[in-house]
Write an enzyme that holds these catalytic residues in place. Structure first.
Site, PDB file in Angstrom:
ATOM      1  N   GLU A   1      42.020  36.341  44.691  1.00  0.00           N
ATOM      2  CA  GLU A   1      41.721  36.901  45.791  1.00  0.00           C
ATOM      3  C   GLU A   1      41.842  38.509  45.411  1.00  0.00           C
ATOM      4  OE1 GLU A   1      39.925  35.782  48.322  1.00  0.00           O
ATOM      5  OE2 GLU A   1      40.472  33.943  47.717  1.00  0.00           O
TER       6      GLU A   1
ATOM      7  N   ASP B   1      38.178  34.413  38.996  1.00  0.00           N
ATOM      8  CA  ASP B   1      39.018  33.255  38.572  1.00  0.00           C
ATOM      9  C   ASP B   1      39.248  33.913  36.946  1.00  0.00           C
ATOM     10  OD1 ASP B   1      38.399  31.374  40.367  1.00  0.00           O
ATOM     11  OD2 ASP B   1      36.912  30.367  39.298  1.00  0.00           O
TER      12      ASP B   1
END
Length: 421
Positions: A286, A367
């Site tokens: 995030e 990611d």
């Protein structure tokens, strides 16, 4: 010319329905015949895989019925000019209440409430079946009947509290600004969205979910260390408790606020299903969105998109043939905007497709950011745990996911993380 508008909208509606149904068919076939991907064999048992797949098959089959009935409903609304009937009904109610029938803003508000109420009522049986039959059949945590309706009423009232003044202001700006209304409406819409993004976590979401400070000191220290490493100006860490008897949230964590007082919120359900290292891995993902300014970029793109919508609408707002094609004698602005959306839907679909493609790219970047900070393995296992919690499809048809999904499929994310090892 008038009939061409209706024929175009109906034809477009059925073309879209056929295409979406074909994608759903592809997805159902994929779920029924695809075997468990090898990359998941060490991360998920065959029993878990079969359970999630069975849930996906049930949801997919139910989707055919829901879409078919929705298409019949849309056809009836368009073919029988039901929007015009509801508009006239709103006008009669306005007159009975002692107001002038020429008050377009007041009539538009009643029209909006009527449509919202009818939509909620027609959607209710499907929502009840999904919640209390499909979810319960597959062991998902479900709401009680009372909490289901309380939550729905809260959402409806909140939608009205926001929607009514929003529509009234939208119409007032158009009446006030004249032919160049698209610029002023766009400015208002952008300001409203900015305020909602800013105020929702602190003023609105607490009305639905209580925020509590994170009590786990070890996890709190790990998150604070992560924030310092990345340069994230963290102020507080909150936990959003799960509702009693409620289904697990499909969000895991997010950040909000402005520098230097940014906050992190983590859903309790995510803390229950993952290890501390996996929580940090997902949070690092995030924070990767923050580092790369993904949210800001998407907001700017959305504002450009909005300006285009309002500008094109300015060329349809006074098109008498468009209104008459759907049974209107007058040219109410709110109705014109709804009819315009019917016509503009292919371009909206293309814009959504392109935006989803960008968002999937951003998810891969986030990611990779988490992996680069040492969380490759816990990110993989954490994503699998959360996917099992949500019972999200593990098998996805490429066409179906490309069209519908703003996030890459789990298997694709795992394969990409492995490749970068």
């Amino acid at each position: 010319m008038e009939s061409l508008y209706k024929e175009y909208v109906l034809g477009l509606s059925y073309a879209s329905y056929i295409f979406i149904t074909y994608l759903n068919y592809r997805q159902l076939r994929k779920l029924q015949y695809e075997e468990q991907p090898k990359i998941l064999t060490k991360l998920i048992t065959s029993e878990e895989f079969n359970r999630i797949n069975a849930y996906g098959i049930d949801k997919s089959k139910f989707l055919f019925l829901g879409d078919a009935l929705s298409q019949l409903q849309n056809t009836a609304v368009i073919y029988f000019n039901l929007l015009a009937w509801l508009w006239n009904l709103a006008g009669r109610w306005l007159t009975l209440a002692g107001y002038s029938s020429g008050s377009e803003i007041a009539q538009s508000v009643i029209f909006f409430i009527l449509i919202s109420s009818i939509s909620s009522i027609t959607a209710l049986p499907f929502s009840l079946y999904n919640t209390f039959v499909i979810e319960a059949r597959h062991g998902s945590r479900t709401l009680t009947v009372a909490s289901f309706f309380i939550s729905g009423i809260k959402g409806y009232l909140f939608g009205g509290a926001v929607g009514v003044p929003l529509i009234a202001t939208f119409l007032y700006i158009i009446q006030w600004s004249g032919d160049r209304f698209y610029f002023y409406v766009w400015m208002f819409a952008g300001l409203f969205q900015f305020l909602m993004v800013s105020l929702y976590p602190t003023l609105i979401q607490p009305l639905f979910h209580e925020f509590k400070p994170l009590q786990d000191e070890e996890l709190k220290g790990n998150i604070e260390n992560l924030a310092r490493r990345i340069g994230f100006p963290l102020s507080k860490i909150y936990v959003v408790p799960s509702e009693p008897g409620g289904k697990a949230h499909h969000g895991y964590s997010y950040f909000f606020g402005f520098s230097p007082n940014k906050h992190i919120a983590i859903f309790e359900s995510a803390l229950q299903e993952t290890t501390k290292e996996e929580v940090c891995a997902i949070l690092c993902h995030e924070l990767g969105h923050w580092k790369y300014n993904h949210v800001t970029k998407l907001f700017i793109i959305h504002q450009i998109h909005l300006f285009g919508i309002f500008y094109v609408f300015s060329h349809f707002i006074n098109n008498s043939n468009l209104y008459r094609a759907f049974g209107f004698e007058s040219k109410p602005v709110l109705v014109g905007f709804m009819l315009f959306q019917y016509i503009f839907s292919p371009f909206e679909g293309l814009a959504t497709f392109l935006t989803n493609a960008l968002r999937r790219k951003q998810e891969f970047q986030a990611d990779e950011f988490s992996k680069r900070h040492g969380y490759g393995e816990p990110l993989r296992t954490g994503l699998v745990r959360l996917n099992k919690q949500d019972s999200s499809n593990l098998i996805l048809d490429s066409w179906y996911s490309t069209y519908h999904y703003s996030h890459p499929p789990l298997v694709d994310r795992l394969r990409t993380l492995v490749k970068t090892d």
